[in-house]
Design an enzyme around this catalytic site. Structure first.
Site, mmCIF file in Angstrom:
data_model
loop_
_atom_site.group_PDB
_atom_site.id
_atom_site.type_symbol
_atom_site.label_atom_id
_atom_site.label_comp_id
_atom_site.label_asym_id
_atom_site.label_seq_id
_atom_site.Cartn_x
_atom_site.Cartn_y
_atom_site.Cartn_z
ATOM 1 N N GLY A 41 3.885 -2.508 -5.988
ATOM 2 C CA GLY A 41 4.721 -3.629 -5.834
ATOM 3 C C GLY A 41 5.051 -4.202 -4.736
ATOM 4 O O GLY A 41 4.370 -4.030 -3.683
ATOM 5 N N GLU A 57 0.796 -7.711 -7.977
ATOM 6 C CA GLU A 57 0.814 -6.678 -6.964
ATOM 7 C C GLU A 57 0.228 -5.152 -7.415
ATOM 8 O O GLU A 57 -0.550 -4.539 -6.758
ATOM 9 C CB GLU A 57 2.188 -6.229 -6.705
ATOM 10 C CG GLU A 57 3.073 -7.349 -6.139
ATOM 11 C CD GLU A 57 2.534 -6.968 -4.483
ATOM 12 O OE1 GLU A 57 2.059 -6.349 -4.029
ATOM 13 O OE2 GLU A 57 3.022 -8.246 -3.661
ATOM 14 N N GLU A 61 -2.871 -3.818 -5.464
ATOM 15 C CA GLU A 61 -3.003 -2.546 -4.770
ATOM 16 C C GLU A 61 -3.734 -1.132 -5.469
ATOM 17 O O GLU A 61 -3.742 -0.304 -4.819
ATOM 18 C CB GLU A 61 -1.289 -2.002 -4.648
ATOM 19 C CG GLU A 61 -0.502 -2.973 -3.677
ATOM 20 C CD GLU A 61 0.908 -2.586 -3.421
ATOM 21 O OE1 GLU A 61 1.480 -1.567 -4.261
ATOM 22 O OE2 GLU A 61 1.609 -3.040 -2.837
ATOM 23 N N PRO A 78 21.186 -3.672 0.501
ATOM 24 C CA PRO A 78 21.894 -4.613 1.255
ATOM 25 C C PRO A 78 21.201 -4.814 2.755
ATOM 26 O O PRO A 78 21.440 -5.715 3.417
ATOM 27 C CB PRO A 78 23.179 -4.083 1.354
ATOM 28 C CG PRO A 78 23.146 -2.590 0.657
ATOM 29 C CD PRO A 78 22.064 -2.831 -0.004
ATOM 30 N N GLU A 106 -5.394 4.270 -0.799
ATOM 31 C CA GLU A 106 -5.669 5.116 -1.944
ATOM 32 C C GLU A 106 -4.533 4.833 -3.039
ATOM 33 O O GLU A 106 -3.441 4.897 -2.559
ATOM 34 C CB GLU A 106 -5.439 6.592 -1.445
ATOM 35 C CG GLU A 106 -5.821 7.495 -2.683
ATOM 36 C CD GLU A 106 -5.734 9.231 -2.142
ATOM 37 O OE1 GLU A 106 -5.908 9.962 -2.946
ATOM 38 O OE2 GLU A 106 -5.524 9.593 -0.900
#
Length: 158
Positions: A41, A57, A61, A78, A106
């Site tokens: 992500g 993503e 990845e 936050p 990997e």
């Protein structure tokens, strides 16, 4: 004017993470620069929808194509002014291991009960939340710093 006001104090990065299960295993990606495992992500780019960002993503990845499913959790970070939305995803194509992301060396599946010791704590929590199989998304604050998560602060640093 509506839509043109921007204030850095009220700006948040929006990110997405994929929870891709196969049998009783979860797919994780290894970030070689920091030597930690995490869920596939990243940030939603300007002009992207959440599902477009998540599919991009995951493809970059892991090499996999996915269908975006149920929203599992909404995580407020936050300290980084970031909101992360985690979704269950199912594999619809692609080949695991074909990676177009220089940060990832990997990607592989791990048993949910035996995640690598160096799985980022916030990501470990998201996996555990998914295993609760709640009907509704979990809303959770993740208040620890990156340094705390990686053991880089205080006595835990080496």
């Amino acid at each position: 004017m509506a839509g043109t006001f921007q204030d850095d104090a009220h700006s948040f990065r929006v990110s997405v993470s994929a929870l891709i299960f196969e049998d009783n295993q979860i797919l994780l990606a290894h970030r070689h620069a920091i030597d930690w495992w995490n869920l596939p992500g990243g940030a939603v780019d300007p002009g992207e929808t959440l599902d477009e960002a998540l599919r991009r993503e995951v493809r970059e990845e892991t090499g996999l194509l996915v269908e975006v499913g149920q929203l599992v959790g909404v995580y407020s970070k936050p300290l980084k002014q970031e909101i992360v939305l985690s979704f269950r995803c199912t594999v619809s194509g692609g080949s695991l291991g074909i990676c177009a992301d220089d940060d990832i060396d990997e990607s592989r599946y791990f048993p949910c009960t035996a995640l690598p010791a160096r799985t980022l704590p916030k990501h470990r929590q998201r996996v555990m939340d998914a295993l609760l199989n709640q009907e509704r998304a979990i809303v959770r604050a993740q208040r620890t710093s990156t340094a705390e998560d990686q053991g880089l602060d205080g006595e835990s640093s080496k």
